[in-house]
Motif scaffolding. Structure first.
Motif, PDB file in Angstrom:
ATOM      1  N   GLY A   1       0.736  46.311  34.148  1.00  0.00           N
ATOM      2  CA  GLY A   1      -0.319  47.070  33.556  1.00  0.00           C
ATOM      3  C   GLY A   1      -0.098  48.313  33.853  1.00  0.00           C
ATOM      4  N   LYS A   2      -1.459  49.025  33.770  1.00  0.00           N
ATOM      5  CA  LYS A   2      -1.453  50.287  34.406  1.00  0.00           C
ATOM      6  C   LYS A   2      -2.525  50.575  35.198  1.00  0.00           C
ATOM      7  N   VAL A   3      -2.417  51.710  35.975  1.00  0.00           N
ATOM      8  CA  VAL A   3      -3.293  52.162  36.873  1.00  0.00           C
ATOM      9  C   VAL A   3      -4.568  52.890  36.034  1.00  0.00           C
ATOM     10  N   ASP A   4      -5.762  52.430  36.193  1.00  0.00           N
ATOM     11  CA  ASP A   4      -7.063  52.707  35.503  1.00  0.00           C
ATOM     12  C   ASP A   4      -7.658  53.458  36.291  1.00  0.00           C
ATOM     13  N   GLY A   5      -7.772  53.379  37.525  1.00  0.00           N
ATOM     14  CA  GLY A   5      -8.770  54.117  38.634  1.00  0.00           C
ATOM     15  C   GLY A   5      -8.442  53.933  39.883  1.00  0.00           C
ATOM     16  N   LEU A   6      -8.898  54.531  40.755  1.00  0.00           N
ATOM     17  CA  LEU A   6      -8.466  54.828  42.230  1.00  0.00           C
ATOM     18  C   LEU A   6     -10.009  54.235  42.815  1.00  0.00           C
TER      19      LEU A   6
ATOM     20  N   VAL B   1      -6.218  48.243  38.580  1.00  0.00           N
ATOM     21  CA  VAL B   1      -5.151  48.232  37.546  1.00  0.00           C
ATOM     22  C   VAL B   1      -6.078  47.395  36.215  1.00  0.00           C
ATOM     23  N   GLU B   2      -5.476  47.903  35.367  1.00  0.00           N
ATOM     24  CA  GLU B   2      -5.767  47.176  34.066  1.00  0.00           C
ATOM     25  C   GLU B   2      -4.570  46.438  33.582  1.00  0.00           C
ATOM     26  N   VAL B   3      -4.544  45.093  33.486  1.00  0.00           N
ATOM     27  CA  VAL B   3      -3.461  44.512  33.518  1.00  0.00           C
ATOM     28  C   VAL B   3      -3.370  44.213  31.676  1.00  0.00           C
ATOM     29  N   ASP B   4      -1.836  43.653  31.375  1.00  0.00           N
ATOM     30  CA  ASP B   4      -1.560  43.732  30.073  1.00  0.00           C
ATOM     31  C   ASP B   4      -2.203  42.422  29.627  1.00  0.00           C
ATOM     32  N   GLU B   5      -2.036  42.228  28.364  1.00  0.00           N
ATOM     33  CA  GLU B   5      -2.431  40.861  27.778  1.00  0.00           C
ATOM     34  C   GLU B   5      -1.395  39.772  28.132  1.00  0.00           C
ATOM     35  N   ASP B   6      -0.205  40.165  28.325  1.00  0.00           N
ATOM     36  CA  ASP B   6       0.574  39.084  28.707  1.00  0.00           C
ATOM     37  C   ASP B   6       0.090  38.040  30.017  1.00  0.00           C
ATOM     38  N   VAL B   7      -0.290  39.133  31.055  1.00  0.00           N
ATOM     39  CA  VAL B   7      -0.755  38.712  32.229  1.00  0.00           C
ATOM     40  C   VAL B   7      -1.922  38.040  32.268  1.00  0.00           C
TER      41      VAL B   7
ATOM     42  N   HIS C   1      -9.440  43.879  34.600  1.00  0.00           N
ATOM     43  CA  HIS C   1      -9.055  44.571  35.716  1.00  0.00           C
ATOM     44  C   HIS C   1      -8.745  43.892  37.089  1.00  0.00           C
ATOM     45  N   LEU C   2      -7.890  44.368  37.876  1.00  0.00           N
ATOM     46  CA  LEU C   2      -7.792  43.839  39.281  1.00  0.00           C
ATOM     47  C   LEU C   2      -7.512  44.743  40.227  1.00  0.00           C
ATOM     48  N   ILE C   3      -7.653  44.537  41.540  1.00  0.00           N
ATOM     49  CA  ILE C   3      -7.198  45.516  42.479  1.00  0.00           C
ATOM     50  C   ILE C   3      -5.982  45.220  43.230  1.00  0.00           C
ATOM     51  N   VAL C   4      -5.477  46.352  43.570  1.00  0.00           N
ATOM     52  CA  VAL C   4      -4.160  46.174  44.409  1.00  0.00           C
ATOM     53  C   VAL C   4      -4.297  47.048  45.667  1.00  0.00           C
ATOM     54  N   PRO C   5      -4.226  46.529  46.811  1.00  0.00           N
ATOM     55  CA  PRO C   5      -4.218  47.412  48.158  1.00  0.00           C
ATOM     56  C   PRO C   5      -3.068  48.462  48.054  1.00  0.00           C
ATOM     57  N   ILE C   6      -3.318  49.634  48.440  1.00  0.00           N
ATOM     58  CA  ILE C   6      -2.740  50.738  48.169  1.00  0.00           C
ATOM     59  C   ILE C   6      -1.325  50.647  49.215  1.00  0.00           C
ATOM     60  N   GLY C   7      -1.459  49.961  50.162  1.00  0.00           N
ATOM     61  CA  GLY C   7      -0.360  49.800  51.024  1.00  0.00           C
ATOM     62  C   GLY C   7       0.699  48.839  50.610  1.00  0.00           C
ATOM     63  N   MET C   8       0.342  48.217  49.524  1.00  0.00           N
ATOM     64  CA  MET C   8       1.433  47.161  49.036  1.00  0.00           C
ATOM     65  C   MET C   8       2.146  47.676  47.603  1.00  0.00           C
ATOM     66  N   VAL C   9       2.056  49.170  47.412  1.00  0.00           N
ATOM     67  CA  VAL C   9       2.800  49.755  46.151  1.00  0.00           C
ATOM     68  C   VAL C   9       3.668  50.561  46.715  1.00  0.00           C
ATOM     69  N   ASN C  10       4.867  50.902  46.217  1.00  0.00           N
ATOM     70  CA  ASN C  10       5.745  51.940  46.409  1.00  0.00           C
ATOM     71  C   ASN C  10       5.551  53.023  45.312  1.00  0.00           C
ATOM     72  N   LEU C  11       5.493  54.253  45.451  1.00  0.00           N
ATOM     73  CA  LEU C  11       5.100  55.188  44.101  1.00  0.00           C
ATOM     74  C   LEU C  11       6.558  55.836  43.916  1.00  0.00           C
ATOM     75  N   ASP C  12       6.893  55.681  42.527  1.00  0.00           N
ATOM     76  CA  ASP C  12       8.151  56.382  42.103  1.00  0.00           C
ATOM     77  C   ASP C  12       7.474  57.347  41.369  1.00  0.00           C
TER      78      ASP C  12
ATOM     79  N   TRP D   1      -0.522  55.651  35.573  1.00  0.00           N
ATOM     80  CA  TRP D   1       0.968  55.251  35.779  1.00  0.00           C
ATOM     81  C   TRP D   1       1.007  53.928  35.625  1.00  0.00           C
ATOM     82  N   GLU D   2       2.465  53.391  35.379  1.00  0.00           N
ATOM     83  CA  GLU D   2       2.567  52.034  34.936  1.00  0.00           C
ATOM     84  C   GLU D   2       2.631  51.134  36.246  1.00  0.00           C
TER      85      GLU D   2
END
Lengths: 173, 198
Positions: free
Chosen positions: A41-46, A60-66, A93-104, A30-31
């Motif tokens: 970027g996009k979600v590369d792993g859980l 998260v695998e971040v885009d080149e821009d980031v 890659h970086l990590i984002v805590p799951i509680g900090m995202v909303n899933l569409d 997912w984006e």
């Protein structure tokens, strides 16, 4: 420094006997968007806590821009002191805590509504597949929540993941 | 705020095993269960050779079982040709002879005549006279059976009468082809009587 490897943190794809539970979305690929709805970027792993049987971070695998924005940031701050984790080439890659995202689920977007672009750019990154330890988690935490790390550094895994940053406030239980 | 739970995967191999079992059962029923028509054809080929041996000293009930099995296996009702009738008559003759021998009851004259009729069915390709031979054979056989029943098995009078009646129902005026059911009934009743005698 106390902690070595955080043994309770695993990539889901490493656990051959586990899968995303029925009724929950598998958000890999997912984006990922920031607080301004800009793609980072996009979600590369859980990353999961096996004991709690839930995802605690999105890998998260971040885009080149980031990455480019991160170079600029570090260049500007080089004189401020030592950063323990400097991003090297190949560390995307970086990590984002799951509680900090909303899933569409309709659009397959993970929205990190509390994290802006600059924060993403500054966050320490790692190369794909790296085993993560508590030290890294704390550094990432300090990026997202400046000033909070004093309280968390001595918590064990069970208490650590009970923090609100990993909790869902939606109807799911 | 999001939450994603994980769970243990369910083992798949029990389902694969079950699927294979079902597949194996299906294959078994398709390929290994014999077609009854094949059985009749096999019996036809093998029994003509040994069915003429009157001195057959087989074990108890072998000839009766052979006759009963042969009659019961013909689910297509008398196969359409005289070969079945001939074979059934020969087996019935053998079964009657063995039953009579066990009781030391003499029915030889009737059985000899029935055998002549049975052979004529095979030898004479003209279908229109088959009914005559069949009728004569069944008459001789039912007479032999009824005589033996009256002497040795008084409790089976109803069964032997059924055999007699079935024989009487066979008409020489009609083609055998048109009274397959009637002839089959005779064989079935005779099988029933012989089973009870043994």
């Amino acid at each position: 420094m106390t902690d070595k490897k955080n043994k309770s943190l695993f990539y889901l794809h490493e656990l051959s006997d586990y899968k995303v539970a029925d009724d929950y979305p598998d958000v890999r690929d997912w984006e990922v968007k920031d607080a301004d709805n800009r793609t980072v970027g996009k979600v590369d792993g859980l990353l999961v806590n096996k004991d709690a049987e839930r995802v605690v971070y999105l890998d998260v695998e971040v885009d080149e821009d980031v990455i480019e924005a991160g170079h600029d940031t570090y260049a500007a701050e080089a004189s401020d002191g030592v950063h323990e984790f400097l991003n090297e080439d190949g560390e995307s890659h970086l990590i984002v805590p799951i509680g900090m995202v909303n899933l569409d689920e309709g659009n397959k977007i993970a929205l990190a509504s509390q994290i802006n672009y600059e924060t993403f750019a500054k966050t320490s990154r790692f190369s794909k597949g790296t085993d993560l330890d508590r030290d890294y988690e704390l550094v990432v935490f300090s990026n997202y929540f400046p000033g909070s790390t004093d309280k968390v550094s001595n918590e064990d895994a069970g208490d650590f993941y009970k923090r609100k940053e990993f909790e869902s406030t939606s109807g799911r239980s | 705020m999001a939450e994603i739970k994980i769970e243990k995967k369910k083992a798949i191999w029990p389902w694969i095993l079950a699927g294979l079992l079902v597949f194996a059962v299906i294959i078994y029923f398709l390929f290994f269960r014999s077609d009854t028509d094949d059985n009749v054809a096999d019996n036809t080929a093998t029994t003509v050779a040994d069915s003429t041996n009157f001195a057959n000293t087989s074990e108890n009930n072998n000839t009766v079982d052979a006759f009963v099995t042969y009659v019961n296996s013909d689910t297509a009702t008398m196969g359409l040709d005289h070969v079945f009738t001939h074979n059934a008559l020969i087996k019935l003759i053998d079964a009657t002879k063995e039953t009579a021998d066990k009781q030391s009851f003499d029915v030889q004259a009737d059985l000899d005549k029935a055998k002549e009729d049975a052979d004529k069915i095979n030898d004479d390709p003209v279908a229109t006279t088959h009914a005559d031979y069949i009728k004569d054979a069944t008459t001789k056989l039912s007479t032999a059976l009824q005589n033996m029943q009256q002497a040795k098995y008084p409790q089976l009078s109803a069964e032997s009468q059924k055999v007699k009646d079935a024989s009487n129902n066979i008409s020489t005026a009609d083609l055998t082809l048109d009274q397959k059911h009637t002839v089959k009934t005779f064989f079935n009743d005779a099988a029933d009587l012989l089973k009870k005698m043994n």
